[in-house]
Design a protein around this motif. Structure first.
Motif, PDB file in Angstrom:
ATOM      1  N   GLY A 101       0.833  -1.199   0.000  1.00 45.79           N
ATOM      2  CA  GLY A 101       0.000   0.000   0.000  1.00 45.79           C
ATOM      3  C   GLY A 101       0.871   1.253   0.000  1.00 45.79           C
ATOM      4  O   GLY A 101       2.082   1.201  -0.242  1.00 45.79           O
ATOM      5  N   TYR A 118      -0.202  -4.237   3.573  1.00 45.77           N
ATOM      6  CA  TYR A 118      -0.700  -2.978   4.136  1.00 45.77           C
ATOM      7  C   TYR A 118      -1.277  -3.302   5.497  1.00 45.77           C
ATOM      8  O   TYR A 118      -1.551  -4.473   5.811  1.00 45.77           O
ATOM      9  N   ASN A 127      -5.562  -8.908   3.776  1.00 45.42           N
ATOM     10  CA  ASN A 127      -4.137  -8.753   4.147  1.00 45.42           C
ATOM     11  C   ASN A 127      -3.758  -9.668   5.303  1.00 45.42           C
ATOM     12  O   ASN A 127      -2.986  -9.297   6.184  1.00 45.42           O
ATOM     13  N   GLU A 139      -3.573  -0.731   7.242  1.00 44.50           N
ATOM     14  CA  GLU A 139      -4.805   0.011   7.521  1.00 44.50           C
ATOM     15  C   GLU A 139      -5.352   0.605   6.237  1.00 44.50           C
ATOM     16  O   GLU A 139      -4.613   0.840   5.288  1.00 44.50           O
ATOM     17  N   GLN A 140      -6.660   0.892   6.275  1.00 50.46           N
ATOM     18  CA  GLN A 140      -7.293   1.577   5.132  1.00 50.46           C
ATOM     19  C   GLN A 140      -7.857   2.900   5.597  1.00 50.46           C
ATOM     20  O   GLN A 140      -8.411   2.967   6.706  1.00 50.46           O
ATOM     21  N   ALA A 173      -4.983   1.708   0.808  1.00 49.80           N
ATOM     22  CA  ALA A 173      -4.375   0.894   1.865  1.00 49.80           C
ATOM     23  C   ALA A 173      -3.028   1.528   2.244  1.00 49.80           C
ATOM     24  O   ALA A 173      -2.284   1.953   1.352  1.00 49.80           O
TER      25      ALA A 173
END
Ligand code: USQ
Length: 384
Positions: free
Chosen positions: A209, A294, A339, A296-297, A264
């Protein structure tokens, strides 16, 4: 482990060299300074880096037994690359040595051609070199989450099991990237998958990401010498790093479009952890393994809110400035990438929040004088 790091002068390459060296591995660093040339072309300076890679390695090597070795090599020069692979015969190769900017790749025909030629042919030369000189090496290739785009279905880790007219197959996940840069990584993934299947070599493709952050455990040991590059410009700067620099200059944050597009993210320290975890757990011979790298989004709007609050706690009042989106990208979309693999192998993610954003602001404040506001507004447009 003998580990060869390609793209060792870059934002991620340099911290990776120090990280593996600190872990006691034999590190071989390679770069051809192609990113530096683009910096010159666009008049861009990264913040926080005082010394070139030869000087940084000299300083680092003063305090360790296993010295980092440096090679100036272009992956397009296959003879030079082969001679290094033959000499080193690495156990693992971490491959960051590609033109990494989506906006650069969309700047002109020349930039798009350079990006794809440099990335795809460089990677192909590497695959042939691995087959010839070190077929047992573990290639750890940096791909990107942007290879997938933002499809209206869940994003699996590289592969998709499908059933079509009653028959089943496992296929590479269909890609729909959003720039000629991201496409170059798709082409790489296809070439590597074929090479692993055909020559029985082994590879982990890390679909990473957007990375943010300015320090790692090793850069903190001696900031003056060991800092990595930090870009906030519209070519190489990634969104969080740009927002932090904009906050430091008390400027409103350049949110492209509505800001509802989701991406991401991961901290630069987590990039190092993910690469180490991959290196410590190599795939089987002939395996093309893909991890979505990654932690976190966020939507761009959410990120801007975090940075605005962090700025406020540093006495800086700013807001969002919604700009006409220079890119062709969906701004309202489904986004659910998996992920789990790296987490299962032991990754303990670092979270991006107001505290971390605030620490980044304090650190970047030291370089405030070096920040030029002319690089805040995006200049490259996807459609002219
Ligand atoms: N964005 C803004 N404002 C800005 C800069 C970016 O709203 O000032 C938005 C963009 O429109 C985009 C998102 O932020 O929706 C991410 O843009 P970015 O420039 O931070 O990242 P990107 O171009 O996608 O590329 C970066 C790295 C690349 C890596 C990729 C991972 O430059 O090397 O492969 O992140 S990923 O995005 O997951 O494909």
């Amino acid at each position: 482990m003998k580990i060869l790091i390609l793209g060792a002068d870059g934002y991620l390459g340099w911290p990776t060299c120090m990280y593996f060296s600190d872990l006691g591995h034999d590190v071989y660093a390679l770069d051809n300074f192609s990113k530096r040339k683009i910096e010159l072309e666009f008049g861009i300076n990264s913040l926080s880096q005082n010394y070139n890679i030869v000087q940084r390695i000299e300083e680092w090597n003063k305090n360790i037994k296993k010295k980092i070795n440096f090679y100036n090599c272009d992956l397009l020069n296959h003879r030079n690359l082969y001679s290094i692979l033959e000499r080193v015969r690495p156990d693992a190769i971490v491959h960051y040595a590609e033109q990494p900017s989506a906006p650069y790749s969309m700047h002109s025909r020349e930039a798009a051609v350079f990006t794809q030629y440099n990335n795809v042919i460089g990677n192909l030369n590497l695959l042939f070199g691995i087959k010839k000189y070190c077929p047992n090496t573990h290639l750890i290739k940096l791909g990107t989450m942007g290879e997938y785009g933002t499809p209206n279905i869940d994003i699996e880790e590289g592969w998709l099991n499908i059933e079509h007219k009653g028959r089943k197959e496992r296929i590479l996940y269909p890609k729909k990237p959003g720039s000629f840069y991201h496409l170059s990584k798709v082409h790489d993934s296809n070439n590597i998958e074929f090479a692993t299947r055909n020559w029985k070599i082994r590879c982990t493709d890390l679909n990473q990401g957007v990375v943010y952050g300015i320090e790692t455990e090793q850069t903190k040991k001696n900031e003056k010498f060991f800092n990595t590059s930090f870009h906030y410009d519209d070519i190489f700067g990634t969104v969080i790093n740009r927002f932090i620099a904009q906050a430091v200059k008390k400027k409103n944050l350049t949110v492209y479009g509505s800001g509802n597009q989701r991406r991401a993210f991961l901290n630069i320290q987590d990039t190092l952890n993910c690469v180490r975890i991959s290196a410590e757990n190599p795939p089987q011979e002939g395996e093309f393994r893909v991890f979505n790298q990654y932690t976190e989004q966020f939507s761009i709007d959410e990120l801007a809110d975090i940075v605005i609050s962090a700025a406020k706690s540093n006495g800086i009042q700013i807001k969002k400035e919604k700009l006409k989106n220079p890119r062709t990208e969906m701004e309202k979309h489904y986004y659910n990438p998996k992920n789990e693999s790296l987490i299962k192998l032991g990754l303990k993610p670092i979270s991006f929040n107001e505290t971390l954003a605030s620490q980044m602001i304090s650190k970047v404040l030291k370089y405030s004088e070096e920040i030029h506001e002319k690089f805040f507004k995006p200049k490259v447009k996807w459609v002219e």
